[in-house]
Design an enzyme around this catalytic site. Sequence first.
Site, PDB file in Angstrom:
ATOM      1  N   CYS A  90      14.195  -5.670 -26.022  1.00 59.93           N
ATOM      2  CA  CYS A  90      15.656  -5.606 -26.011  1.00 59.93           C
ATOM      3  C   CYS A  90      16.172  -4.183 -26.242  1.00 59.93           C
ATOM      4  CB  CYS A  90      16.225  -6.599 -27.028  1.00 59.93           C
ATOM      5  SG  CYS A  90      17.975  -7.015 -26.783  1.00 59.93           S
ATOM      6  N   HIS A 203      13.246 -12.230 -26.887  1.00 51.48           N
ATOM      7  CA  HIS A 203      12.969 -12.425 -28.303  1.00 51.48           C
ATOM      8  C   HIS A 203      12.175 -13.722 -28.442  1.00 51.48           C
ATOM      9  CE1 HIS A 203      15.770  -9.225 -29.304  1.00 51.48           C
ATOM     10  NE2 HIS A 203      16.721  -9.822 -28.578  1.00 51.48           N
TER      11      HIS A 203
END
EC number: 6.3.5.13
Length: 246
Positions: A90, A203
């Site tokens: 990310c 994630h």
Amino acid sequence: MLNIGLILPDVLGTYGDDGNALVLRQRARMRGIDAEIHRVLLGEPIPSTLDVYTLGGGEDTAQILAAEHFIKDGGLTRAANAGRPILAICAGLQVLGTSFRASGRMVDGLGLIDATTAGLAKRAIGEVVSRPTGTVPGLTDTLTGFENHLGATILGPDATPLARVTRGNGNTDSTAATAAGASADQVGTEGAVQGSVIATYMHGPALARNPQLADLLLARAMDTTVEKLGPLDIPAVDRLRSERLA
């Protein structure tokens, strides 16, 4: 001894991505391999000789601090140039690119990935499922994770997508791609691969949900093959994948 770098968990540790280092350590130890995690905090020098590096997600201010540290320190760049495997999640993906938007302005990234990140009009949040593109040899299993970002990441010619999305948003949407003047094939891409860097918006932690990817990173870190590492039978991981892919 396998030395795992957990890089800037104090600023890039917002979304539980520290778990990727834990997964690597545990999967190594379950095979009888000594493994330790080395936490490198903001302001500390980044060793360039660790076996594998993990970076997580964070907010705008954290991203800017991380980028400034990486550029000034140089250790992560030296590690990448030496072919050390790096997993970036990310914000980690964005910071390793050439530039990214944070706090209302464009910020220079480390430049390990040929990618620029602007903004999405609407946050991409939810389960994301994707199919590997073949840019990571041996990675064939469907990838699963949880995305939560406002970044619209456009890859340049030196970077290739990790996967193509079958559910979720991925790197960018059609509006952001058009605004950036990018080709239509950027839409539906997920993550980036360049040199020894594997980056993704997943994630989860990503390596807990994608054990094949975890073992490929371990094999690279140890200069061996997944076949020589040998399989691990962990029913809980299989159940997790089945649940998340259902």
